[in-house]
Design an enzyme around this catalytic site. Structure first.
Site, PDB file in Angstrom:
ATOM      1  N   TYR A 142      26.806  38.857 -90.256  1.00 44.14           N
ATOM      2  CA  TYR A 142      25.541  38.268 -89.963  1.00 44.14           C
ATOM      3  C   TYR A 142      24.316  39.268 -89.458  1.00 44.14           C
ATOM      4  O   TYR A 142      23.327  38.401 -89.217  1.00 44.14           O
ATOM      5  CB  TYR A 142      25.674  36.920 -89.246  1.00 44.14           C
ATOM      6  N   LYS A 192      41.002  38.051 -93.235  1.00 47.53           N
ATOM      7  CA  LYS A 192      41.479  38.534 -94.657  1.00 47.53           C
ATOM      8  C   LYS A 192      42.040  40.141 -94.439  1.00 47.53           C
ATOM      9  O   LYS A 192      41.457  41.002 -95.135  1.00 47.53           O
ATOM     10  CB  LYS A 192      40.342  38.561 -95.507  1.00 47.53           C
ATOM     11  N   ASP A 225      41.565  32.630 -97.686  1.00 48.17           N
ATOM     12  CA  ASP A 225      41.785  31.888 -98.974  1.00 48.17           C
ATOM     13  C   ASP A 225      42.913  30.872 -98.846  1.00 48.17           C
ATOM     14  O   ASP A 225      42.943  29.870 -99.209  1.00 48.17           O
ATOM     15  CB  ASP A 225      42.069  33.001-100.200  1.00 48.17           C
ATOM     16  N   ASP A 249      31.614  29.855 -90.810  1.00 52.31           N
ATOM     17  CA  ASP A 249      30.600  29.182 -91.587  1.00 52.31           C
ATOM     18  C   ASP A 249      31.238  28.581 -92.571  1.00 52.31           C
ATOM     19  O   ASP A 249      30.945  27.278 -92.654  1.00 52.31           O
ATOM     20  CB  ASP A 249      29.645  30.147 -92.003  1.00 52.31           C
ATOM     21  N   ASP A 253      32.123  23.865 -92.987  1.00 50.21           N
ATOM     22  CA  ASP A 253      31.648  22.915 -94.147  1.00 50.21           C
ATOM     23  C   ASP A 253      32.765  22.414 -94.720  1.00 50.21           C
ATOM     24  O   ASP A 253      32.537  21.074 -94.877  1.00 50.21           O
ATOM     25  CB  ASP A 253      30.586  23.533 -95.011  1.00 50.21           C
TER      26      ASP A 253
END
Ligand SMILES: NC(=O)c1ccc[n+]([C@@H]2O[C@H](COP(=O)([O-])OP(=O)(O)OC[C@H]3O[C@@H](n4cnc5c(N)ncnc54)[C@H](O)[C@@H]3O)[C@@H](O)[C@H]2O)c1
Ligand SMILES: CC(C)[C@H](C(=O)O)[C@@H](O)C(=O)O
Ligand SMILES: [Mg+2]
Length: 352
Positions: A142, A192, A225, A249, A253
């Protein structure tokens, strides 16, 4: 002497002003009922895509300084229709929202998820879901550490490099361990590490090292994942999740969706040392597709007020808001206008 709290209010764009109006109604009800000696001095700032289209301003320095001196910030949502060419030069998200998070050192982005027993979750049997995502808020992909060459040509190369510092990772990891220790004692690092070996390695080593200071916390690790699988198949397994800015982020959601809708997902952008005001906002955006129609669920903004009150130490008022939301959700049968939901939750707060 009454205690005065200065609150900067940024309603923003789209459904932002609609949900903030309801959040403020509930704030007033809760403070009146549980903290009558506290006066909220609210100052509204008209910032966002609408303001930019009017006068070209994104975050004028004078307004930023005033916001910075507030005790706390309540934000609705900012941003226009994704990819609106009139906003291309402004980048409201980076110039306003991320500027506030970065400059006010909101390194903790706290995003709790509860699946209320009576809510209509898309999961058939979600189980007892109550977890919090501790999303790093000031680093990662970001930070704007990128650029491109040969822009617009078939040979364009664009980079967006994730920045992870030992200092930044350690402070968020320590905060997350603290949360886990105060909750059910389980921390899951999501990253990851199999592919992002440099950044992932720093996160993993930091968690392993800090774990020694929190022997009461059991540590788990999931690749991001795989984490999305468990968000859908077994979300009850999570207590506290710590992760980087971008993974956090995306996961939050998804967390909103499984909890019964993004309109229920609240967040706090927190500066734990209190050097700067913390900022509370729904996880969702300005939802241009439903703006101005009283279709938005204001619950996320209202639960963000609960987080704000808790952060300010007004725990009784905060608990009243959370309980009122729980009770309102228990009786929901169909769609209601935004203001009707705010009115109902305010009534429940006042009658509690
Ligand atoms: N914190 C913020 O200010 C914030 C957060 C996310 C997105 N944004 C911005 O908002 C704009 C729209 O983004 P987007 O469409 O990707 O995401 P969004 O969250 O605004 O909308 C995604 C979907 O969720 C629905 N939705 C969102 N909030 C809802 C609510 N309270 N009640 C019912 N339905 C709701 C919308 O109608 C839409 O179908 C963009 O400019 C984006 O950058 C801002
Ligand atoms: C609008 C955008 C910059 C923001 C983010 O990516 O953090 C939003 O999606 C959120 O989740 O608060
Ligand atoms: Mg988001």
């Amino acid at each position: 002497m009454p205690r005065t709290v200065s609150l900067a209010v940024i309603p923003g764009d789209g459904i932002g002003p609609e949900v903030v109006a309801e959040a403020l109604k509930v704030l007033d009800a809760a403070v009146g009922a549980a903290a009558p000696d506290v006066v909220f001095d609210k100052v509204e700032y008209r910032l966002g895509a609408g303001r930019y289209l009017d006068d070209g301003e994104v975050l004028p320095a004078a307004e930023f300084e005033q916001i910075k001196s507030a005790d706390a910030i309540l934000l609705g949502a900012v941003g226009g229709t994704p990819n609106d060419p009139r906003l291309a030069g402004a980048n409201i998200e980076r110039g306003l929202l991320l500027k506030l998070r970065f400059e006010l050192d909101h390194y903790v982005n706290l995003r709790p998820t509860v699946v209320y027993p009576t809510v209509e979750s898309p999961l058939r049997d979600p189980g007892d879901v109550d977890f919090v995502v501790v999303r790093e808020g000031t680093e990662g992909p970001y930070v704007g550490n990128g650029g491109n060459i040969r822009s617009g040509t078939p040979h364009e190369i664009a980079n967006e490099v994730s920045v992870n510092t030992a200092y930044g990772v350690e402070r968020i990891v320590r905060f997350a361990f603290g949360q886990a220790s105060a909750r059910r004692g389980k921390l899951t690092l999501v990253h990851k590490t199999n592919v992002l070996t440099f950044a992932g390695g720093l996160w993993k080593r930091t968690v392993d090292r800090v774990a020694a200071d929190f022997p009461d916390v059991a540590v788990d690790y999931l690749h991001v994942d795989a984490a999305t699988i468990f968000f859908v198949t077994d979300p009850a397994r999570f207590d506290v999740i710590v992760t980087d800015n971008l993974f956090g982020d995306i996961l939050t959601d998804l967390a909103g969706a499984i909890s019964g809708g993004i309109g229920l997902a609240a967040s706090g952008n927190i500066n734990p040392d209190g050097t700067f005001p913390s900022m509370f906002e729904p996880v969702h955006g300005s939802a241009p597709d439903i703006a101005g129609q009283q279709k938005a669920d204001p619950t996320a903004a209202i639960l963000s007020v609960a987080l704000l009150l808790e952060h300010l130490g007004l725990t009784d008022a905060s608990a009243k808001v959370s309980a009122a939301v729980r009770d309102d959700i228990a009786t929901r049968t169909g769609a209601r206008p935004t203001a009707e939901i705010g009115d109902a939750i305010s009534r429940l707060v006042l009658n509690s």
